[in-house]
Design a protein around this motif. Structure first.
Motif, PDB file in Angstrom:
ATOM      1  N   ALA A  44       0.823  -1.214   0.000  1.00 41.34           N
ATOM      2  CA  ALA A  44       0.000   0.000   0.000  1.00 41.34           C
ATOM      3  C   ALA A  44       0.854   1.259   0.000  1.00 41.34           C
ATOM      4  CB  ALA A  44      -0.931  -0.016   1.214  1.00 41.34           C
ATOM      5  N   SER A  45       2.050   1.178   0.573  1.00 44.35           N
ATOM      6  CA  SER A  45       2.927   2.352   0.624  1.00 44.35           C
ATOM      7  C   SER A  45       3.374   2.799  -0.762  1.00 44.35           C
ATOM      8  CB  SER A  45       4.154   2.053   1.487  1.00 44.35           C
ATOM      9  OG  SER A  45       4.877   0.944   0.972  1.00 44.35           O
ATOM     10  N   SER A  46       3.272   1.915  -1.775  1.00 46.02           N
ATOM     11  CA  SER A  46       3.663   2.260  -3.147  1.00 46.02           C
ATOM     12  C   SER A  46       2.473   2.705  -3.989  1.00 46.02           C
ATOM     13  CB  SER A  46       4.321   1.054  -3.825  1.00 46.02           C
ATOM     14  OG  SER A  46       5.520   0.692  -3.192  1.00 46.02           O
ATOM     15  N   LEU A  47       1.297   2.789  -3.354  1.00 39.58           N
ATOM     16  CA  LEU A  47       0.080   3.092  -4.092  1.00 39.58           C
ATOM     17  C   LEU A  47      -0.576   4.356  -3.567  1.00 39.58           C
ATOM     18  CD1 LEU A  47      -1.480  -0.502  -4.074  1.00 39.58           C
ATOM     19  CD2 LEU A  47      -0.092   0.526  -5.890  1.00 39.58           C
ATOM     20  N   THR A  48      -1.139   5.097  -4.468  1.00 37.32           N
ATOM     21  CA  THR A  48      -1.942   6.257  -4.103  1.00 37.32           C
ATOM     22  C   THR A  48      -2.977   6.454  -5.198  1.00 37.32           C
ATOM     23  OG1 THR A  48      -1.875   8.562  -3.362  1.00 37.32           O
ATOM     24  CG2 THR A  48      -0.484   7.972  -5.238  1.00 37.32           C
ATOM     25  N   ALA A  50      -4.942   9.616  -7.422  1.00 38.43           N
ATOM     26  CA  ALA A  50      -5.000  11.036  -7.764  1.00 38.43           C
ATOM     27  C   ALA A  50      -5.855  11.200  -9.007  1.00 38.43           C
ATOM     28  CB  ALA A  50      -3.601  11.602  -8.004  1.00 38.43           C
ATOM     29  N   ASN A  51      -6.796  12.135  -8.951  1.00 37.49           N
ATOM     30  CA  ASN A  51      -7.720  12.376 -10.059  1.00 37.49           C
ATOM     31  C   ASN A  51      -8.459  11.108 -10.476  1.00 37.49           C
ATOM     32  OD1 ASN A  51      -6.915  15.141 -10.275  1.00 37.49           O
ATOM     33  ND2 ASN A  51      -5.069  14.450 -11.384  1.00 37.49           N
ATOM     34  N   GLY A  52      -8.727  10.256  -9.474  1.00 37.77           N
ATOM     35  CA  GLY A  52      -9.453   9.024  -9.731  1.00 37.77           C
ATOM     36  C   GLY A  52      -8.620   7.900 -10.299  1.00 37.77           C
ATOM     37  N   ASN A  53      -7.334   8.126 -10.540  1.00 37.92           N
ATOM     38  CA  ASN A  53      -6.452   7.100 -11.106  1.00 37.92           C
ATOM     39  C   ASN A  53      -5.589   6.466 -10.024  1.00 37.92           C
ATOM     40  OD1 ASN A  53      -7.283   7.489 -13.794  1.00 37.92           O
ATOM     41  ND2 ASN A  53      -5.913   9.247 -14.004  1.00 37.92           N
ATOM     42  N   LEU A  54      -5.327   5.187 -10.181  1.00 40.45           N
ATOM     43  CA  LEU A  54      -4.410   4.493  -9.292  1.00 40.45           C
ATOM     44  C   LEU A  54      -2.980   4.799  -9.727  1.00 40.45           C
ATOM     45  CD1 LEU A  54      -4.034   2.378  -6.981  1.00 40.45           C
ATOM     46  CD2 LEU A  54      -3.969   0.631  -8.774  1.00 40.45           C
ATOM     47  N   ILE A  55      -2.153   5.264  -8.779  1.00 45.08           N
ATOM     48  CA  ILE A  55      -0.766   5.624  -9.084  1.00 45.08           C
ATOM     49  C   ILE A  55       0.157   4.612  -8.415  1.00 45.08           C
ATOM     50  CG2 ILE A  55       0.959   7.454  -9.068  1.00 45.08           C
ATOM     51  CD1 ILE A  55      -1.662   8.250 -10.444  1.00 45.08           C
ATOM     52  N   ARG A  68      11.569  -5.729 -24.573  1.00 46.67           N
ATOM     53  CA  ARG A  68      11.780  -4.320 -24.282  1.00 46.67           C
ATOM     54  C   ARG A  68      11.305  -3.995 -22.870  1.00 46.67           C
ATOM     55  NH1 ARG A  68       8.996  -3.502 -29.119  1.00 46.67           N
ATOM     56  NH2 ARG A  68       7.402  -2.311 -27.988  1.00 46.67           N
ATOM     57  N   ALA A  69      12.078  -3.213 -22.163  1.00 44.09           N
ATOM     58  CA  ALA A  69      11.693  -2.809 -20.813  1.00 44.09           C
ATOM     59  C   ALA A  69      10.711  -1.649 -20.882  1.00 44.09           C
ATOM     60  CB  ALA A  69      12.928  -2.393 -20.016  1.00 44.09           C
ATOM     61  N   PHE A  70       9.777  -1.638 -19.939  1.00 46.39           N
ATOM     62  CA  PHE A  70       8.894  -0.485 -19.819  1.00 46.39           C
ATOM     63  C   PHE A  70       8.646  -0.226 -18.341  1.00 46.39           C
ATOM     64  CE2 PHE A  70       6.033  -4.128 -20.143  1.00 46.39           C
ATOM     65  CZ  PHE A  70       5.099  -3.902 -19.157  1.00 46.39           C
ATOM     66  N   MET A  71       8.378   1.020 -18.017  1.00 43.30           N
ATOM     67  CA  MET A  71       8.174   1.424 -16.642  1.00 43.30           C
ATOM     68  C   MET A  71       6.799   0.972 -16.158  1.00 43.30           C
ATOM     69  SD  MET A  71      10.983   2.823 -15.850  1.00 43.30           S
ATOM     70  CE  MET A  71      10.499   3.479 -14.248  1.00 43.30           C
ATOM     71  N   SER A  72       6.775   0.355 -14.978  1.00 42.11           N
ATOM     72  CA  SER A  72       5.509  -0.038 -14.371  1.00 42.11           C
ATOM     73  C   SER A  72       4.888   1.121 -13.605  1.00 42.11           C
ATOM     74  CB  SER A  72       5.723  -1.221 -13.422  1.00 42.11           C
ATOM     75  OG  SER A  72       6.382  -2.268 -14.081  1.00 42.11           O
ATOM     76  N   ASP A  73       5.742   2.011 -13.097  1.00 46.51           N
ATOM     77  CA  ASP A  73       5.244   3.170 -12.354  1.00 46.51           C
ATOM     78  C   ASP A  73       4.378   4.043 -13.255  1.00 46.51           C
ATOM     79  OD1 ASP A  73       6.679   2.283 -10.222  1.00 46.51           O
ATOM     80  OD2 ASP A  73       8.162   3.899 -10.237  1.00 46.51           O
ATOM     81  N   GLY A  74       3.388   4.679 -12.652  1.00 45.88           N
ATOM     82  CA  GLY A  74       2.564   5.605 -13.405  1.00 45.88           C
ATOM     83  C   GLY A  74       1.111   5.516 -13.007  1.00 45.88           C
ATOM     84  N   ALA A  75       0.257   6.146 -13.798  1.00 46.23           N
ATOM     85  CA  ALA A  75      -1.166   6.251 -13.503  1.00 46.23           C
ATOM     86  C   ALA A  75      -1.949   5.208 -14.300  1.00 46.23           C
ATOM     87  CB  ALA A  75      -1.668   7.647 -13.854  1.00 46.23           C
ATOM     88  N   TYR A  76      -2.904   4.576 -13.633  1.00 44.35           N
ATOM     89  CA  TYR A  76      -3.743   3.555 -14.249  1.00 44.35           C
ATOM     90  C   TYR A  76      -5.203   3.862 -13.947  1.00 44.35           C
ATOM     91  CZ  TYR A  76       0.597   1.031 -14.973  1.00 44.35           C
ATOM     92  OH  TYR A  76       1.862   0.687 -15.381  1.00 44.35           O
ATOM     93  N   GLY A 114      -6.700   7.389   2.105  1.00 43.99           N
ATOM     94  CA  GLY A 114      -6.745   7.270   3.559  1.00 43.99           C
ATOM     95  C   GLY A 114      -6.765   5.827   4.021  1.00 43.99           C
ATOM     96  N   TRP A 115      -7.539   4.998   3.336  1.00 45.38           N
ATOM     97  CA  TRP A 115      -7.600   3.590   3.742  1.00 45.38           C
ATOM     98  C   TRP A 115      -6.348   2.827   3.322  1.00 45.38           C
ATOM     99  CZ3 TRP A 115     -10.466   2.195   7.493  1.00 45.38           C
ATOM    100  CH2 TRP A 115     -11.657   2.866   7.760  1.00 45.38           C
ATOM    101  N   LEU A 116      -5.721   3.212   2.233  1.00 43.88           N
ATOM    102  CA  LEU A 116      -4.436   2.598   1.882  1.00 43.88           C
ATOM    103  C   LEU A 116      -3.384   2.904   2.948  1.00 43.88           C
ATOM    104  CD1 LEU A 116      -4.254   3.332  -1.966  1.00 43.88           C
ATOM    105  CD2 LEU A 116      -4.332   1.067  -0.904  1.00 43.88           C
ATOM    106  N   GLU A 117      -3.447   4.099   3.504  1.00 44.93           N
ATOM    107  CA  GLU A 117      -2.459   4.518   4.506  1.00 44.93           C
ATOM    108  C   GLU A 117      -2.650   3.832   5.859  1.00 44.93           C
ATOM    109  OE1 GLU A 117      -2.977   8.715   4.552  1.00 44.93           O
ATOM    110  OE2 GLU A 117      -2.063   9.011   2.559  1.00 44.93           O
ATOM    111  N   GLN A 118      -3.797   3.192   6.074  1.00 45.43           N
ATOM    112  CA  GLN A 118      -4.053   2.530   7.347  1.00 45.43           C
ATOM    113  C   GLN A 118      -3.083   1.383   7.611  1.00 45.43           C
ATOM    114  OE1 GLN A 118      -6.631   3.139   9.876  1.00 45.43           O
ATOM    115  NE2 GLN A 118      -6.384   5.087   8.782  1.00 45.43           N
TER     116      GLN A 118
END
Length: 392
Positions: A44-48, A50-55, A68-76, A114-118
């Motif tokens: 959960a510490s790696s997730l947030t 924003a604007n309704g998207n999972l980051i 080919r490598a691609f970044m997993s980080d970002g907005a979904y 807020g619930w992810l941060e719990q």
């Protein structure tokens, strides 16, 4: 009618949905999906949100099938199914969550974060489709938000292994239609070689589609439905299904379903990738289960026994169709439009019995464009028969 693969213009990710497709179309859609899949276990510490998207942040890069490598980080962008995962895993009522998305997006972000941060150490499995922007840092669709012990058994693998099981059984079958939704895959299999007469069950029945009667064609074929969910909406299953040849109505025998649930050992954190040996073991089991199911479900004795069970209630006369269908609809929670369609199909079917109610449910299911709703309604045909017989 088949709907071919399209892409979401905002995320450039595959949006695959089809109703009554052929096997080739389904296989193509699944291959396109496989080329875009990303499965990540993240704390959960790696997730947030924003604007309704999972980051996602701090997740290791993944590799495409071309190396080919691609970044997993970002907005979904979450689908409805993923949003249901947020609700289930974080304890937020799904109706409230969707109201916030529509009426107060900022509050939506605050609640989910807020619930992810719990519990920052709690881990989740995120199933996603990467977009074209993923190679430069994210952009895609979050298709499911699951437990980190969810076992991955994907649709293309299920389809391949199940068809191998059918082939090994020695039975000649036809694929009569395939459906694919955000939730599930359905493949309808039928054997014209295993068909039995059902004159009593079909006496007086008329197809609402063609007008042909059950007295003219009193045959029912054996078959089954192969189904799977990649996103937590149900187990891999093989469900027996008898098909009324005069109208193509399907009678799903849900009580005899053969299932394999998606629960296994917890995944390690990071990108989820199966070893070849693990994948082979899982798919060997699928093929074996399918072969067993074929032998059981494509048996004339099995179909005859099921028809005999149905006939014990199907002949009960319905004196007040509207009242009976109202009672059945309330008991089985059918919507108003579905109830009206069932009554219309009952009248057109001409069979004024509890069996006629059953047929009206299955013929109505054929007319629904939503594949999940269609399969759910078809599965309610035998409960509707029982409810109509009690109300008669």
């Amino acid at each position: 009618m088949t709907q071919q693969v399209t892409e979401d213009p905002a995320t450039r990710t595959p949006r695959t949905s089809t109703r009554n497709a052929n096997l080739s179309d389904l296989a193509h859609m699944l291959e396109v999906q496989n080329g875009r899949k990303l499965d990540v276990v993240a704390p959960a510490s790696s997730l947030t949100v924003a604007n309704g998207n999972l980051i996602m942040s701090g997740v290791e890069p993944a590799m495409t099938s071309q190396g080919r490598a691609f970044m997993s980080d970002g907005a979904y962008q979450p689908t409805n199914v993923a949003e249901e995962g947020f609700a289930a895993k974080l304890g937020i009522p799904v109706g409230y969550l969707r109201r916030m998305r529509t009426e107060n997006p900022a509050l939506y972000d605050i609640n989910v974060c807020g619930w992810l941060e719990q519990d920052p150490t709690r881990k989740f499995l995120i199933r996603a489709f990467r977009g074209d922007a993923a190679e430069n840092g994210g952009g895609g669709v979050a298709r499911a938000f699951l437990s980190d012990s969810y076992r991955l058994i994907d649709n293309f693998d299920i389809l391949t292994a199940a068809l191998q099981g059918v082939e090994s059984s020695g039975h000649r079958v036809e694929i009569r239609g395939c459906d694919l939704t955000d939730r599930r895959m359905y493949v309808r299999v039928e054997s014209d070689q295993v068909a039995v007469q059902a004159r009593e069950l079909l006496r007086g029945y008329r197809s609402p589609f063609t007008g042909e009667t059950g007295d003219q064609l009193p045959m029912i074929s054996a078959g089954f439905v192969i189904s799977n969910s990649e996103v937590g909406s149900g187990a891999f299953s093989i469900t027996p299904r008898a098909v009324v040849q005069v109208c193509r109505n399907g009678l799903t025998m849900s009580k005899d379903v053969m299932r394999a649930v998606h629960i296994g050992a917890k995944h390690d954190e990071g990108i989820v990738q199966w070893s070849g040996a693990t994948r082979a073991r899982e798919l060997e089991l699928v093929a074996s289960k399918t072969a067993d199911a074929v032998q059981q479900f494509l048996s004339p004795a099995y179909v005859e026994a099921k028809i005999a069970e149905i006939e014990r209630e199907a002949g009960k006369q319905i004196s007040d169709p509207a009242q009976t269908i109202e009672v059945v609809s309330k008991q089985l929670s059918f919507s108003g439009p579905v109830r009206e369609s069932i009554l219309n199909h009952f009248i057109r079917g001409g069979q004024t019995t509890a069996g006629g109610v059953m047929q009206a449910v299955t013929s109505t299911a054929q007319t629904l464009s939503d594949a999940d709703a269609a399969h759910e309604l078809e599965a309610m045909a035998l409960p509707a028969l029982a409810a109509a017989a009690r109300a008669a």
